[in-house]
Design an enzyme around this catalytic site. Structure first.
Site, PDB file in Angstrom:
ATOM      1  N   LYS A 188      -5.879   6.906 -19.970  1.00 46.25           N
ATOM      2  CA  LYS A 188      -5.856   7.555 -21.341  1.00 46.25           C
ATOM      3  C   LYS A 188      -4.900   7.385 -22.106  1.00 46.25           C
ATOM      4  O   LYS A 188      -4.292   6.582 -22.300  1.00 46.25           O
ATOM      5  CB  LYS A 188      -6.688   9.082 -21.273  1.00 46.25           C
ATOM      6  CG  LYS A 188      -7.943   9.104 -20.471  1.00 46.25           C
ATOM      7  CD  LYS A 188      -9.091   8.496 -20.572  1.00 46.25           C
ATOM      8  CE  LYS A 188     -10.550   8.604 -20.071  1.00 46.25           C
ATOM      9  NZ  LYS A 188     -10.326   8.803 -18.725  1.00 46.25           N
ATOM     10  N   TYR A 193     -14.048  18.303 -16.034  1.00 45.21           N
ATOM     11  CA  TYR A 193     -14.460  16.977 -16.226  1.00 45.21           C
ATOM     12  C   TYR A 193     -15.613  16.716 -15.167  1.00 45.21           C
ATOM     13  O   TYR A 193     -15.347  16.978 -14.073  1.00 45.21           O
ATOM     14  CB  TYR A 193     -13.393  15.930 -15.784  1.00 45.21           C
ATOM     15  CG  TYR A 193     -13.883  14.607 -15.963  1.00 45.21           C
ATOM     16  CD1 TYR A 193     -14.480  14.085 -17.002  1.00 45.21           C
ATOM     17  CD2 TYR A 193     -13.645  13.730 -14.978  1.00 45.21           C
ATOM     18  CE1 TYR A 193     -14.764  12.443 -17.056  1.00 45.21           C
ATOM     19  CE2 TYR A 193     -13.936  12.391 -14.864  1.00 45.21           C
ATOM     20  CZ  TYR A 193     -14.646  11.674 -15.943  1.00 45.21           C
ATOM     21  OH  TYR A 193     -15.013  10.492 -15.876  1.00 45.21           O
ATOM     22  N   ARG A 219       0.838  -1.207  -0.338  1.00 48.07           N
ATOM     23  CA  ARG A 219      -0.108  -0.127   0.025  1.00 48.07           C
ATOM     24  C   ARG A 219       0.818   1.054  -0.018  1.00 48.07           C
ATOM     25  O   ARG A 219       0.424   2.434  -0.045  1.00 48.07           O
ATOM     26  CB  ARG A 219      -0.913   0.026   1.061  1.00 48.07           C
ATOM     27  CG  ARG A 219      -2.241   0.986   0.934  1.00 48.07           C
ATOM     28  CD  ARG A 219      -3.158   0.891   1.966  1.00 48.07           C
ATOM     29  NE  ARG A 219      -2.468   1.804   3.379  1.00 48.07           N
ATOM     30  CZ  ARG A 219      -2.222   1.286   4.617  1.00 48.07           C
ATOM     31  NH1 ARG A 219      -2.772  -0.074   4.613  1.00 48.07           N
ATOM     32  NH2 ARG A 219      -2.092   2.015   5.351  1.00 48.07           N
ATOM     33  N   ASP A 263      -5.185  19.201 -14.084  1.00 45.18           N
ATOM     34  CA  ASP A 263      -5.413  18.102 -14.852  1.00 45.18           C
ATOM     35  C   ASP A 263      -5.001  18.135 -16.402  1.00 45.18           C
ATOM     36  O   ASP A 263      -5.581  18.672 -17.062  1.00 45.18           O
ATOM     37  CB  ASP A 263      -6.926  17.739 -14.906  1.00 45.18           C
ATOM     38  CG  ASP A 263      -7.381  16.115 -15.276  1.00 45.18           C
ATOM     39  OD1 ASP A 263      -6.708  15.893 -16.307  1.00 45.18           O
ATOM     40  OD2 ASP A 263      -8.566  15.648 -14.814  1.00 45.18           O
TER      41      ASP A 263
HETATM   42  N1  PLP Z   1      -9.730  13.539 -15.762  1.00 48.16           N
HETATM   43  C1  PLP Z   1     -10.191  13.776 -16.922  1.00 48.16           C
HETATM   44  C2  PLP Z   1     -10.014  14.990 -17.896  1.00 48.16           C
HETATM   45  C3  PLP Z   1     -10.925  12.707 -17.414  1.00 48.16           C
HETATM   46  O1  PLP Z   1     -11.283  12.658 -18.628  1.00 48.16           O
HETATM   47  C4  PLP Z   1     -11.170  11.424 -16.752  1.00 48.16           C
HETATM   48  C5  PLP Z   1     -12.021  10.447 -17.315  1.00 48.16           C
HETATM   49  O2  PLP Z   1     -12.702  10.464 -18.307  1.00 48.16           O
HETATM   50  C6  PLP Z   1     -10.756  11.598 -15.364  1.00 48.16           C
HETATM   51  C7  PLP Z   1     -10.037  12.651 -14.968  1.00 48.16           C
HETATM   52  C8  PLP Z   1     -10.764  10.522 -14.527  1.00 48.16           C
HETATM   53  O3  PLP Z   1      -9.907   9.382 -14.891  1.00 48.16           O
HETATM   54  P1  PLP Z   1     -10.274   7.975 -14.312  1.00 48.16           P
HETATM   55  O4  PLP Z   1     -11.573   7.637 -15.150  1.00 48.16           O
HETATM   56  O5  PLP Z   1      -8.923   7.365 -14.817  1.00 48.16           O
HETATM   57  O6  PLP Z   1     -10.707   7.940 -12.883  1.00 48.16           O
END
Ligand code: PLP
Length: 412
Positions: free
Chosen positions: A228, A130, A71, A203
């Site tokens: 992604k 998001y 962990r 992000d």
């Molecule tokens: N940030 C963005 C810009 C995203 O498009 C996404 C998911 O689509 C996330 C964060 C969240 O990522 P995760 O699905 O890996 O938790």
């Protein structure tokens, strides 16, 4: 310092060396002679033992580097983290540390907690954030007394005013927004945040370190959904955060306690995917540009959104912020949801799926996926219309992607 493409391939790998006498340095070679893996193994172990208790004590006390419990850390995860660190901060200019998580959301939750977003704090967040990040702030952090104010981050003066008015603990933005692909002015937003003592959390899922390194532009914590582009093959859920002091230590501490660390198999997949990040991104950027250009000439399309196109609101800023224009585009069809669904149902090659950044071209309908939870009036205000389609260009031949999109458009 090796270049980005070289670091993406080699960085982080724990290449176990050969002993001078020809014995495998990694202990017993199983009677098959000298060997050494060129790819860091998947260390499927929950705990790690040491020579003696004194060493275990030093490792647990932080006096000696080492692994103790899954962990906290793991050698395969550490290999990925070192690779990420070298992509985010190659010269170690900012004493960056990188951490892998089980998802992008786990990374964002830890980043916010590490920035001391807690009871009584205010957070400024980009309006276009998001959906799940916005909901995380409103529902989970909101329930523990955090007040989130949404702000138009493409109006830096408005952000400066909001910082002065609310003294937020953090400003949360995305380097490239979803689904209209607005580009944030990270250095000015960093200045605005820091003027009020706030941390800037970026992000960078849509950008990746290939297009932008937000820490070099003044950000304090960078978050990725590694699900992604970083992993890139649609086969692993993962997240990452890279942070500078004092946030780096806090990110590690929170992750230890909340347990969102990535598993070793997923770390290995992500590290493998990252080796081709520059190759994939280069092709995806070229493909997105070509598809955008072709779509601008198609009747029945109200507008195409891509930072390389002249009419895009950030066409001038994009080259200052990004090394290329990214692998995403969106376009709006006349005829609203009905036309959008007819188009999506007619696709034969491109995959209908609400994700992005994969080797496959992925096409989605933001109004019923990423922005589904928002009230229709807010979607409308943000420009997420019922006829809007988002394309995440894959690495296929651009002609095949464009022909599939064009045949589907003819069925609308
Ligand atoms: N940030 C963005 C810009 C995203 O498009 C996404 C998911 O689509 C996330 C964060 C969240 O990522 P995760 O699905 O890996 O938790």
């Amino acid at each position: 310092m090796a270049r980005f493409e070289t670091r993406a391939v080699h960085a982080g790998e724990h290449r176990i060396g050969h002993a001078a006498d020809g014995e495998a340095a990694d202990g017993e070679a199983g009677g098959r002679g000298d060997f050494a893996p060129i790819s860091t193994p998947i260390y499927a172990s929950t705990t790690f033992s040491h020579h003696d208790m004194e060493q275990t004590d030093r490792i647990l006390g932080g006096e000696e580097a080492g692994y103790s419990y899954a962990r906290y850390d793991n050698p395969t995860v550490a290999a990925l983290e070192e690779a990420l660190r070298t992509l985010e901060d190659p010269e170690e200019e900012r004493e960056t540390a990188a951490f892998a998580f089980s998802s992008g959301m786990a990374a964002m939750h830890t980043a916010l907690t590490a920035a001391e977003v807690g009871s009584g704090a205010t957070v400024l967040a980009a309006e276009q954030l998001y959906g799940s990040t916005a909901t995380l702030l409103l529902q989970i952090f909101g329930a523990s007394g955090v007040d989130t104010k949404f702000v138009d981050v493409y109006d830096v003066e408005a952000v400066e005013r909001a910082v002065a008015e609310h003294s937020p603990r953090a400003l949360v933005i995305e380097s490239i927004s979803n689904p209209l692909l607005r580009v944030a002015d990270v250095p000015r937003l960093a200045e605005a945040a820091h003027a009020g003592g706030a941390a800037l959390i970026v992000d960078n899922t849509f950008g990746t370190p290939y297009l932008q390194r937000p820490l070099a532009l003044g950000a304090d914590i960078v978050v990725h959904s590694a699900t992604k582009y970083l992993a890139g093959h649609g086969d692993v859920s993962a997240g990452a955060a890279a942070a500078v002091p004092p946030y780096a230590g806090a990110v590690e501490g929170v992750r230890k306690l909340t347990g969102g660390i990535l598993g070793p198999f997923e770390a290995w997949l992500t590290l493998r995917g990252m080796k081709t990040l520059p190759l994939r991104m280069q092709r995806q950027c070229e493909n997105a540009r070509e598809i955008s250009n072709r779509l601008t000439a198609v009747p029945g399309i109200v507008r195409v959104n891509h930072p390389a196109l002249k009419g895009h609101p950030d066409a001038e800023l994009a080259p200052e912020m990004l090394s290329d224009t990214g692998g995403l585009l969106s376009f709006e069809l006349e005829g609203g949801r009905e036309a959008a669904f007819r188009f999506l149902n007619a696709l034969q090659l491109c995959v209908r799926a609400p994700s992005l950044g994969d080797v496959y071209t992925l096409i989605t309908h933001p109004a019923t996926s990423s922005h589904r939870e928002l009230p229709a009036s807010r979607r409308e205000r943000l420009g997420v219309k019922e006829g809007l389609i988002r394309v995440s260009a894959g690495i296929e031949h651009p002609g095949d992607i464009a022909e599939d999109i064009e045949q589907a458009l003819q069925k609308v």
